[in-house]
Design a protein around this motif. Structure first.
Motif, PDB file in Angstrom:
ATOM      1  N   ILE A   1       0.979  -1.177   0.004  1.00 49.42           N
ATOM      2  CA  ILE A   1      -0.031   0.079  -0.070  1.00 49.42           C
ATOM      3  C   ILE A   1       0.870   1.287   0.010  1.00 49.42           C
ATOM      4  O   ILE A   1       0.479   2.228  -0.462  1.00 49.42           O
ATOM      5  CB  ILE A   1      -0.957   0.125   1.068  1.00 49.42           C
ATOM      6  CG1 ILE A   1      -1.983   0.907   1.291  1.00 49.42           C
ATOM      7  CG2 ILE A   1      -0.186  -0.134   2.595  1.00 49.42           C
ATOM      8  CD1 ILE A   1      -3.052   1.023   2.157  1.00 49.42           C
ATOM      9  N   ASN A   2       2.074   1.234   0.567  1.00 51.96           N
ATOM     10  CA  ASN A   2       2.928   2.360   0.753  1.00 51.96           C
ATOM     11  C   ASN A   2       4.011   2.199  -0.673  1.00 51.96           C
ATOM     12  O   ASN A   2       4.907   1.536  -0.366  1.00 51.96           O
ATOM     13  CB  ASN A   2       3.649   2.229   2.083  1.00 51.96           C
ATOM     14  CG  ASN A   2       2.862   2.307   3.021  1.00 51.96           C
ATOM     15  OD1 ASN A   2       1.771   2.975   3.221  1.00 51.96           O
ATOM     16  ND2 ASN A   2       3.169   1.433   4.236  1.00 51.96           N
TER      17      ASN A   2
ATOM     18  N   ASN B   1      -5.633  -1.674   0.029  1.00 54.45           N
ATOM     19  CA  ASN B   1      -4.684  -2.384   0.812  1.00 54.45           C
ATOM     20  C   ASN B   1      -4.797  -3.822   0.247  1.00 54.45           C
ATOM     21  O   ASN B   1      -5.768  -4.509   0.696  1.00 54.45           O
ATOM     22  CB  ASN B   1      -5.392  -2.331   2.278  1.00 54.45           C
ATOM     23  CG  ASN B   1      -4.369  -3.110   3.279  1.00 54.45           C
ATOM     24  OD1 ASN B   1      -3.433  -3.553   2.995  1.00 54.45           O
ATOM     25  ND2 ASN B   1      -4.596  -3.046   4.411  1.00 54.45           N
TER      26      ASN B   1
ATOM     27  N   GLY C   1      -5.568  -6.552   2.792  1.00 54.81           N
ATOM     28  CA  GLY C   1      -6.326  -6.178   3.639  1.00 54.81           C
ATOM     29  C   GLY C   1      -7.681  -6.987   3.839  1.00 54.81           C
ATOM     30  O   GLY C   1      -8.075  -7.215   4.784  1.00 54.81           O
TER      31      GLY C   1
ATOM     32  N   TYR D   1       4.053 -17.480   2.739  1.00 57.15           N
ATOM     33  CA  TYR D   1       4.874 -17.239   3.821  1.00 57.15           C
ATOM     34  C   TYR D   1       5.341 -15.715   3.897  1.00 57.15           C
ATOM     35  O   TYR D   1       5.522 -14.823   4.835  1.00 57.15           O
ATOM     36  CB  TYR D   1       6.017 -17.956   3.947  1.00 57.15           C
ATOM     37  CG  TYR D   1       6.964 -17.916   5.280  1.00 57.15           C
ATOM     38  CD1 TYR D   1       6.409 -18.259   6.618  1.00 57.15           C
ATOM     39  CD2 TYR D   1       7.873 -17.266   5.431  1.00 57.15           C
ATOM     40  CE1 TYR D   1       7.090 -18.241   7.746  1.00 57.15           C
ATOM     41  CE2 TYR D   1       8.743 -17.222   6.473  1.00 57.15           C
ATOM     42  CZ  TYR D   1       8.330 -17.421   7.539  1.00 57.15           C
ATOM     43  OH  TYR D   1       9.161 -17.250   8.888  1.00 57.15           O
TER      44      TYR D   1
ATOM     45  N   GLY E   1      -0.100 -15.940   6.075  1.00 54.93           N
ATOM     46  CA  GLY E   1      -1.057 -16.595   6.321  1.00 54.93           C
ATOM     47  C   GLY E   1      -2.437 -15.757   6.781  1.00 54.93           C
ATOM     48  O   GLY E   1      -3.524 -16.266   7.081  1.00 54.93           O
ATOM     49  N   ALA E   2      -2.046 -14.141   6.954  1.00 52.05           N
ATOM     50  CA  ALA E   2      -3.229 -13.393   7.485  1.00 52.05           C
ATOM     51  C   ALA E   2      -4.276 -13.227   6.556  1.00 52.05           C
ATOM     52  O   ALA E   2      -4.078 -13.685   5.355  1.00 52.05           O
ATOM     53  CB  ALA E   2      -2.618 -12.224   7.572  1.00 52.05           C
ATOM     54  N   GLN E   3      -5.461 -12.833   6.736  1.00 52.82           N
ATOM     55  CA  GLN E   3      -6.511 -12.818   5.943  1.00 52.82           C
ATOM     56  C   GLN E   3      -7.101 -14.032   5.240  1.00 52.82           C
ATOM     57  O   GLN E   3      -7.611 -14.202   4.213  1.00 52.82           O
ATOM     58  CB  GLN E   3      -6.349 -11.800   4.877  1.00 52.82           C
ATOM     59  CG  GLN E   3      -5.855 -10.565   4.896  1.00 52.82           C
ATOM     60  CD  GLN E   3      -6.629  -9.578   6.004  1.00 52.82           C
ATOM     61  OE1 GLN E   3      -7.818 -10.048   6.260  1.00 52.82           O
ATOM     62  NE2 GLN E   3      -6.325  -8.644   6.442  1.00 52.82           N
TER      63      GLN E   3
ATOM     64  N   GLU F   1      -4.032 -18.910   3.979  1.00 50.24           N
ATOM     65  CA  GLU F   1      -3.256 -20.301   4.243  1.00 50.24           C
ATOM     66  C   GLU F   1      -3.502 -21.359   3.469  1.00 50.24           C
ATOM     67  O   GLU F   1      -4.553 -21.326   2.902  1.00 50.24           O
ATOM     68  CB  GLU F   1      -3.451 -20.702   6.012  1.00 50.24           C
ATOM     69  CG  GLU F   1      -2.536 -19.853   6.867  1.00 50.24           C
ATOM     70  CD  GLU F   1      -2.866 -20.570   8.492  1.00 50.24           C
ATOM     71  OE1 GLU F   1      -3.660 -21.593   8.420  1.00 50.24           O
ATOM     72  OE2 GLU F   1      -2.386 -20.031   9.300  1.00 50.24           O
TER      73      GLU F   1
ATOM     74  N   ARG G   1       3.059 -24.337  10.185  1.00 55.45           N
ATOM     75  CA  ARG G   1       2.858 -23.714  11.566  1.00 55.45           C
ATOM     76  C   ARG G   1       2.772 -24.833  12.598  1.00 55.45           C
ATOM     77  O   ARG G   1       3.075 -24.466  13.767  1.00 55.45           O
ATOM     78  CB  ARG G   1       1.692 -22.824  11.302  1.00 55.45           C
ATOM     79  CG  ARG G   1       1.632 -21.735  12.309  1.00 55.45           C
ATOM     80  CD  ARG G   1       1.172 -20.396  11.714  1.00 55.45           C
ATOM     81  NE  ARG G   1      -0.172 -20.537  10.925  1.00 55.45           N
ATOM     82  CZ  ARG G   1      -1.220 -20.441  11.675  1.00 55.45           C
ATOM     83  NH1 ARG G   1      -1.244 -20.445  13.190  1.00 55.45           N
ATOM     84  NH2 ARG G   1      -2.478 -20.830  11.225  1.00 55.45           N
TER      85      ARG G   1
END
Lengths: 440, 317
Positions: free
Chosen positions: B150-151, B170, B173, B255, B260-262, B265, B273
């Motif tokens: 995003i940046n 994002n 996001g 990874y 694995g966020a949102q 995974e 994990r």
């Protein structure tokens, strides 16, 4: 080909098999002797102690050099750098210690993982006399975070805490009195109403749990209690304090003050958000004070600081506690020397050296007396750091912290999904994970 | 009638076998001796860990709590198969596999055609197409992570004019944005491999046959769908099989890009994990056994779907 054979044959050393065998045997013996000398500890050479450190800007290397010098030739401390991420540091240390790796003598341990390593028997015990000295010199929170089973299992080295950083120009524009404690509700509203942002750490990682833990503690609750019971610890997330914490996160995530990268923000991203023209407030660690000195001097001049915001207005906040404790490996070939070195590393003057170079504050009040440190930071800020440490709430000391933290991350992330039912669902999930009924 | 014909055949057949059997037996023996070291090595480095994983999967065992190792039988498997996270991650893995392999097949085929037909700067063209595959996956994943950042990520900077994209999009996001970013990274990295496999298939097709179909008046699309593709069935199957199984084990991109966020995974990530980060060796082993069985089933299904003679696929046909 024939010519080549003749040429080889002309070499008397190669042509004589006895000489060839003798030369070969001598080479093998010489190599073996070299290897044995290198492996053996009784060669009379100065023992080298390997200290596995978290990445920093040179503080720990400077302390290693200072302790090597102070040992007068008894030992030499060298550093090896662990991964950046705290959980990856834990993974590397635990895997190697489980294999009884004698290559690790001393290690820098993030407080939430101290209990896990100690419970597994990976840490050499600290002599009782030394424990007394360390307890008396360290902040109470630092000693508590390094204690497991009633014993101090790590040498408190540095203690970090978060404070509320703000842009002086913004609070002037928004007309907020920062001389008094402020609540999350206040700063979110102030930022929303005046086109500012509130920077936090809300990516799916340990830093997010640090925020959640501080919010729940600030409302008078805790994540778990009876941590000594291990997997049977009491999960307290589903409580009025948990609801208050969820309310703050929900309020920020749904407000105009939420940065666009809220769901992926770590310490660095929060720093960038704060640096932007609409940066207003940020909760972050102590090293932020010098973060913009060279990159953005205008922002550096505009930084103000205050105590961590209150979860519930009028209820004193409990800021996050972080830091590093020094552990001595139970599988080190030089446990006694490593213990001596660890005791040297955490001496207040060495805590001061580390703080000057890294911005990671000492674990003891005496460490704050370092003249260079006092020159680098204004006296009120150093006082704020110490007040903050005294009020801080360490994360629960349990060998199962990684399970608890992972379960919290799974159920509270992304922050935009947090609502009033989050504490209840996360409590159930934590219990299931601890009992092995759910995958994490 | 039938007996009359069968009898000479029956009398001739053994003679032929006798002629070849001595040589075959000798060759077989030599082959066995040559293969033996490799088989022993495979047993040591592959079979032993697999058996060890199977054994560990029957225990509740944590690396940092070795004193509490307890036998749970198929308990770990029951927990896994009854857990929504396992199924969610399996669905993610299948989506990534199907989407990426399908897109790679189309783009890879186009690249293969270009590499096959091009005459000018052939070596340069082939090398440039293959560059992404030569880059270490972790490095390319980091590059793509910044690309979608995003940046200052160039996706937001360059494609901000497209509907749904702005300077503040994002990409990590929410689930589908993050899955999209992961799949783009995967496709970019492995399409050259697909192209390479398809190029091998293309080069097997007789030019005479293509020319003959041209002479017979076949259009370009007829030549593609009725001559080239049917003759590349074996090559396509090998490509889909290799890439399908590879995509099913996706790990590095996830990874690095999302951790694995949102809910991004994959099955491999879940196994990693459990075993490496949570130190739950029993549960992790059970997951790896299930992953192995799934990959086996997948390979069987792909081979069945293409209905290709394996000897032909190996180039023996």
């Amino acid at each position: 080909m024939r010519v080549l054979r003749r040429a080889r044959g002309s070499n008397p050393h190669r042509s004589n098999p006895r000489i060839r065998r003798l030369t070969g045997s001598l080479a093998v013996l010489a190599t073996a002797a070299g290897v044995l000398t290198a492996c053996g500890g009784s060669s009379g050479a100065t023992p080298t102690l390997t200290w596995y450190i978290n990445p920093d800007s040179g503080g720990q290397a400077a302390v290693a050099a200072a302790c090597t010098k102070a040992s007068n030739g008894a030992y030499k401390v060298v550093t090896q750098t662990l991964p950046q991420d705290a959980n990856q540091q834990r993974v590397q240390l635990a895997r190697r210690l489980a294999a009884h790796d004698s290559g690790i003598d001393i290690m820098s341990i993030d407080p939430p993982y101290t209990a896990e390593l100690a419970n597994a028997g990976f840490l050499a015990p600290i002599p009782q006399a030394e424990q007394q000295t360390l307890k008396s010199q360290s902040f109470q929170g630092a000693a508590a975070a390094a204690t497991w089973g009633g014993q101090l299992v790590a040498y408190p080295f540095w203690s970090n805490t978060q404070v509320l950083w703000y842009r002086k120009s913004f609070v002037q524009k928004a007309n907020i009195d920062m001389s008094k404690p402020v609540s999350w509700d206040q700063i979110i509203k102030a930022a929303s109403d005046n086109g500012g942002t509130v920077a936090v750490q809300a990516n799916k990682y340990e830093g997010y749990v640090v925020w959640i833990n501080a919010l729940i503690s600030g409302a008078g609750g805790s994540l778990i209690s009876d941590a000594s019971k291990g997997v049977d610890a009491k999960v307290d997330v589903n409580s009025p304090a948990g609801a208050d914490a969820a309310k703050v996160i929900q309020e920020l995530a749904s407000s105009k003050a939420a940065p666009p990268d809220l769901t992926v923000a770590q310490e660095g991203q929060a720093g960038s958000t704060f640096e932007a023209s609409n940066g207003a407030f940020m909760v972050n660690w102590t090293y932020i004070w010098h973060n913009y000195d060279s990159t953005d001097p205008a922002v550096a001049k505009d930084i103000g600081y205050a105590m961590y915001p209150e979860t519930v207005a009028g209820k004193t906040s409990t800021p996050p506690y972080g830091g590093i404790g020094i552990g001595v490996s139970a599988y080190s070939s030089h446990v006694d020397l490593a213990s001596q070195a660890a005791a040297c590393i955490v001496k207040p003057e060495n805590q001061g050296i580390n703080a000057e170079l890294t911005g990671n504050m000492p674990a003891s009040e005496a460490g704050y007396q370092d003249p260079k440190l006092q020159k680098l930071y204004p006296a009120p800020l150093l006082k704020l750091f110490q007040d903050s440490l005294n009020a801080a709430a360490p994360r629960s000391v349990t060998p199962y912290w990684s399970d608890i933290s992972g379960a919290i991350q799974s159920t509270w992330h992304p922050p935009t999904s947090v609502n009033s039912s989050t504490p209840s669902s996360s409590a159930t999930f934590i219990e299931d994970v601890l009992k092995g009924k759910s995958l994490l | 009638m039938s007996t009359t014909i069968a009898t000479p055949a029956a009398t001739q057949q053994p003679e032929k076998k006798v002629v070849f059997s001595d040589r075959l037996v000798a060759e077989n023996r030599l082959g066995q001796r040559l293969v033996a070291p490799a088989v022993i090595l495979m047993l040591l480095v592959t079979a032993y860990p697999m058996l060890q994983a199977l054994y560990l999967s029957l225990f509740r065992y944590r690396l940092t709590d070795p004193s509490n190792k307890s036998f749970v039988g198929v308990g770990n498997y029951v927990t896994i198969l009854g857990d929504s996270l396992f199924w969610k991650d399996t669905v993610n893995t299948v989506i990534i596999m199907v989407v990426t392999v399908a897109i790679e097949l189309v783009i890879g085929f186009a690249f293969a055609m270009v590499m096959h037909r091009i005459i000018f700067a052939r070596g340069l063209m082939r090398t440039s197409i293959l560059i992404p595959y030569g880059i270490i996956t972790v490095v390319s994943a980091f590059a793509w992570q910044f690309t979608f950042s995003i940046n200052n990520g160039w996706v937001n900077s360059w494609f901000g004019w497209l509907p749904g994209i702005s300077s503040t999009t994002n990409w990590y996001g929410d689930h589908w944005h993050a899955m999209f970013a992961i799949m783009v990274s995967e496709i970019w990295k492995t399409t050259p491999f697909m192209a390479l496999l398809l190029l091998a298939g293309l080069s097997q097709i007789s030019e005479d046959m293509v020319e003959a179909s041209k002479v017979d008046g076949a259009t370009a699309s007829q030549r593609l769908f009725r001559v080239i593709l049917p003759n590349m069935k074996a090559a396509i199957m090998v490509a889909v099989l290799f890439r399908g199984l590879d995509a099913f084990r996706i790990f590095d991109n996830i990874y690095v890009m999302t951790k694995g966020a949102q809910n991004t995974e994959s099955s491999s990530f879940l196994t990693y994990r459990q075993s490496i980060e949570q130190f739950q060796l029993g549960m992790g082993s059970a997951l790896s056994v299930l992953l192995f069985l799934t990959v086996l089933l997948l390979a069987y299904l792909i081979v069945k779907f293409f209905k290709v003679d394996l000897a032909q696929a190996r180039g023996e046909g």
